[in-house]
Design a protein around this motif. Structure first.
Motif, mmCIF file in Angstrom:
data_model
loop_
_atom_site.group_PDB
_atom_site.id
_atom_site.type_symbol
_atom_site.label_atom_id
_atom_site.label_comp_id
_atom_site.label_asym_id
_atom_site.label_seq_id
_atom_site.Cartn_x
_atom_site.Cartn_y
_atom_site.Cartn_z
ATOM 1 N N PHE A 165 14.020 -2.339 -9.221
ATOM 2 C CA PHE A 165 15.002 -1.302 -8.925
ATOM 3 C C PHE A 165 15.654 -1.543 -7.563
ATOM 4 C CE2 PHE A 165 16.131 2.800 -7.054
ATOM 5 C CZ PHE A 165 16.952 3.338 -8.036
ATOM 6 N N HIS A 166 14.815 -1.840 -6.565
ATOM 7 C CA HIS A 166 15.318 -2.035 -5.199
ATOM 8 C C HIS A 166 16.195 -3.286 -5.104
ATOM 9 C CE1 HIS A 166 15.392 -2.251 -0.825
ATOM 10 N NE2 HIS A 166 14.948 -3.492 -0.903
ATOM 11 N N GLU A 167 15.728 -4.396 -5.684
ATOM 12 C CA GLU A 167 16.455 -5.661 -5.563
ATOM 13 C C GLU A 167 17.791 -5.637 -6.284
ATOM 14 O OE1 GLU A 167 15.127 -8.729 -3.735
ATOM 15 O OE2 GLU A 167 14.512 -6.789 -2.938
ATOM 16 N N SER A 168 17.886 -4.840 -7.345
ATOM 17 C CA SER A 168 19.146 -4.775 -8.092
ATOM 18 C C SER A 168 20.200 -3.925 -7.389
ATOM 19 C CB SER A 168 18.896 -4.217 -9.498
ATOM 20 O OG SER A 168 18.442 -2.869 -9.425
ATOM 21 N N ARG A 169 19.775 -3.179 -6.347
ATOM 22 C CA ARG A 169 20.708 -2.274 -5.687
ATOM 23 C C ARG A 169 20.944 -2.565 -4.212
ATOM 24 N NH1 ARG A 169 18.907 -0.110 -10.037
ATOM 25 N NH2 ARG A 169 20.003 1.561 -11.134
ATOM 26 N N THR A 170 20.076 -3.347 -3.589
ATOM 27 C CA THR A 170 20.248 -3.615 -2.161
ATOM 28 C C THR A 170 21.367 -4.626 -1.937
ATOM 29 O OG1 THR A 170 19.098 -4.254 -0.126
ATOM 30 C CG2 THR A 170 18.545 -5.480 -2.107
ATOM 31 N N ALA A 171 22.025 -4.515 -0.785
ATOM 32 C CA ALA A 171 23.145 -5.408 -0.475
ATOM 33 C C ALA A 171 22.677 -6.831 -0.197
ATOM 34 C CB ALA A 171 23.914 -4.862 0.725
ATOM 35 N N ALA A 201 9.415 -0.808 -8.852
ATOM 36 C CA ALA A 201 10.104 -0.498 -7.606
ATOM 37 C C ALA A 201 10.857 -1.714 -7.074
ATOM 38 C CB ALA A 201 9.096 0.002 -6.571
ATOM 39 N N PHE A 202 10.244 -2.903 -7.219
ATOM 40 C CA PHE A 202 10.880 -4.132 -6.744
ATOM 41 C C PHE A 202 12.164 -4.428 -7.515
ATOM 42 C CE2 PHE A 202 11.377 -8.772 -7.076
ATOM 43 C CZ PHE A 202 11.496 -9.097 -5.739
ATOM 44 N N LEU A 216 7.134 -5.277 -1.231
ATOM 45 C CA LEU A 216 6.891 -5.033 -2.658
ATOM 46 C C LEU A 216 6.494 -6.316 -3.383
ATOM 47 C CD1 LEU A 216 9.852 -2.607 -3.416
ATOM 48 C CD2 LEU A 216 7.423 -2.027 -3.441
ATOM 49 N N LEU A 217 7.106 -7.441 -3.000
ATOM 50 C CA LEU A 217 6.778 -8.716 -3.617
ATOM 51 C C LEU A 217 5.333 -9.109 -3.308
ATOM 52 C CD1 LEU A 217 7.822 -11.081 -5.295
ATOM 53 C CD2 LEU A 217 8.581 -12.168 -3.175
ATOM 54 N N PHE A 218 4.903 -8.882 -2.076
ATOM 55 C CA PHE A 218 3.511 -9.170 -1.720
ATOM 56 C C PHE A 218 2.563 -8.276 -2.518
ATOM 57 C CE2 PHE A 218 -0.237 -8.254 0.978
ATOM 58 C CZ PHE A 218 -0.813 -9.516 0.954
ATOM 59 N N ALA A 219 2.931 -7.001 -2.685
ATOM 60 C CA ALA A 219 2.090 -6.092 -3.472
ATOM 61 C C ALA A 219 1.964 -6.572 -4.909
ATOM 62 C CB ALA A 219 2.676 -4.674 -3.426
ATOM 63 N N ILE A 220 3.069 -7.060 -5.478
ATOM 64 C CA ILE A 220 3.053 -7.551 -6.860
ATOM 65 C C ILE A 220 2.131 -8.756 -7.000
ATOM 66 C CG2 ILE A 220 4.459 -8.673 -8.637
ATOM 67 C CD1 ILE A 220 6.817 -6.964 -7.586
ATOM 68 N N ALA A 228 -2.201 -0.247 -12.228
ATOM 69 C CA ALA A 228 -1.185 0.788 -12.008
ATOM 70 C C ALA A 228 -0.339 0.461 -10.781
ATOM 71 C CB ALA A 228 -1.856 2.153 -11.845
ATOM 72 N N VAL A 229 -0.994 -0.020 -9.715
ATOM 73 C CA VAL A 229 -0.263 -0.405 -8.505
ATOM 74 C C VAL A 229 0.692 -1.556 -8.799
ATOM 75 C CG1 VAL A 229 -0.511 -1.397 -6.186
ATOM 76 C CG2 VAL A 229 -2.061 0.405 -6.933
ATOM 77 N N PHE A 230 0.220 -2.517 -9.585
ATOM 78 C CA PHE A 230 1.069 -3.652 -9.949
ATOM 79 C C PHE A 230 2.309 -3.186 -10.713
ATOM 80 C CE2 PHE A 230 2.187 -6.462 -13.520
ATOM 81 C CZ PHE A 230 2.741 -7.518 -12.803
#
Length: 466
Positions: free
Chosen positions: A245-251, A242-243, A204-208, A234-236
């Protein structure tokens, strides 16, 4: 505190940043000859430049974070090796598509090098010498920047454009050996942190970062058109949401978002982004004024624009010394203040100004680069916890890269809007054929940039030293 220097590690880090600066300039100057040799046009060969920029900027933060987990010297050695092999592939390319793919891989190697180099420099010395180490890194990069065009020109004139790439191969392999030797000497030093790699976060970071490059890069706009840029936007946005959201919840998050709550780090990022934008804006717009309005020759303009790198080489070690003695805040803020003065000069340029006036603008702006960058790098990298220095080093590189792209994009947009305003023609094409309108737009653009730079002045002064 007892001063300590690991000379082999520092030399390896200096070679890496010198190598990156030289390689970038060698390749850029060879592009017209490459286009002719491979039977392509300017747009085709521009993708060879863009593919490198895409992987280099897009993957730097990814590799910076991986180096924190895997080990920075391993990443540095691998970066030299990948850069060397990909340079060989660039040299043997028979079509422009092969060159574009090889340049993408070369950008991967460059991202591995540039994401770790300043962090390794910080680790090569004790804390009381951290500023001087960053000053030497800035000097090494700009020495490569100065020598690159001359080396590339000699390769093209006396050998072939392919030798612009072949020359990089032995240097890359030598850097690999140096990095491995130093890694063997420091075998007892483990990676700073352990843990698994968050591959979804990395993707996701690479996509950003990659879509952001595409959105703001001028060459992309010419190649892809406006409609596809809307898709990329839109992709950005989707990738960014998504990044977060994911980073705030992953262990085990790929990027520790808590780092941006450290004022010294986040304010240093903002300061660097704005300074890079203004520096890039000046380098993009001023040659049009010098050549098409003041009618200086290309040689005169080229000699004038050698001054920034020469002055940076001279001032960077002094800035590093000041950072060690006074802390990074004072020299970094002084550098931003000089940028304000430089842009103010641009606000008073006229169609009949003496050439010494824009020359003063360039020189004062160069002083900004030489004084600000080492001090700001010290605040961003050397003063961060060791386990996050790879990420901080990568953020330094990526922030400057994005600032350069944004500066060109926003400079062009500001000039176009201001030119339409001053000419009174809503669809007027920006051109120096109307020098009064062009210079008026240039003045307004520089003055608007001062407003941005005042923000950087605040963030630089308010960041603190510890």
């Amino acid at each position: 505190m007892e001063s300590r220097v690991n000379y082999l590690l520092l030399a390896t880090a200096l070679l890496g940043t010198f190598f990156s600066g030289t390689a970038t300039r060698i390749v850029s100057i060879s592009m017209p000859t490459v286009a002719q040799s491979l039977g392509t046009d300017l747009l085709g060969v521009s993708w060879a430049l863009l593919s490198y920029q895409l992987s280099n900027i897009g993957l730097s933060v990814v590799f910076g974070r991986i180096s924190d987990i895997w080990g920075r010297e391993k990443m540095f050695a691998l970066g030299f090796f990948v850069f060397a092999v990909s340079s060989l592939l660039c040299g043997v390319s028979q079509t422009v598509l092969q060159l574009i793919l090889a340049r993408f891989v070369q950008g991967v190697g460059g991202a591995m090098l540039q994401s770790s180099s300043r962090a390794l420099a910080a680790e090569s010395v004790s804390e009381d010498l951290a500023g001087r180490a960053q000053g030497f890194m800035t000097t090494a990069h700009h020495v490569g920047f100065i020598l690159g065009p001359g080396i590339g020109g000699v390769m093209i004139d006396y050998f072939s454009w392919r030798w612009s790439f072949y020359l990089l191969v032995p240097v890359g392999f030598a850097g690999t050996v140096l990095a491995l030797v130093n890694m063997k000497r420091r075998r007892a030093v483990p990676p700073q942190i352990s843990g698994s790699i968050d591959y979804l976060g990395a993707a996701l970071l690479f996509a950003i970062t990659s879509t952001l490059v595409f959105i703001f890069d001028r060459r992309t706009g010419q190649a892809l058109g406006g409609s596809l840029k809307l898709v990329l936007t839109a992709v950005f946005c989707a990738s960014l949401l998504a990044f977060l959201f994911h980073e705030s919840r992953t262990a085990s998050p790929f990027v520790n978002l808590q780092l941006f709550k450290i004022r010294r780090f986040s304010f240093s990022v903002v300061s660097l982004l704005i300074v890079a934008m203004c520096y890039s804006l000046t380098g993009f717009l001023l040659p049009f004024y010098l050549q098409d309005v003041l009618h200086l020759s290309p040689t005169q303009v080229g000699l004038l624009f050698m001054a920034p790198s020469v002055l940076t080489v001279a001032l960077a070690p002094f800035s590093g010394y000041l950072s060690d003695r006074l802390g990074p805040r004072i020299p970094a803020t002084l550098g931003v203040a000089l940028m304000v003065f430089s842009l103010a000069i641009g606000g008073f340029l006229r169609v009949d100004s003496h050439w010494l006036m824009p020359a003063l603008l360039v020189i004062v702006g160069a002083a900004t680069n030489g004084i600000f960058n080492p001090a700001n790098s010290t605040a961003m990298i050397a003063m961060m916890p060791k386990e996050h220095r790879g990420f901080a080093s990568a953020m330094n590189h990526v922030t400057f890269g994005f600032g350069s792209v944004f500066g060109v994009a926003l400079g062009g947009l500001s000039m176009s809007l201001a030119f339409e305003h001053y000419t009174g023609v809503p669809t007027a094409s920006l051109t120096t054929a109307n020098p009064l309108g062009f210079v008026a737009a240039l003045n307004l653009t520089f003055l608007a940039a001062i407003g941005l730079t005042l923000v950087a002045l605040f963030t630089s002064a308010a960041r603190g030293d510890r």
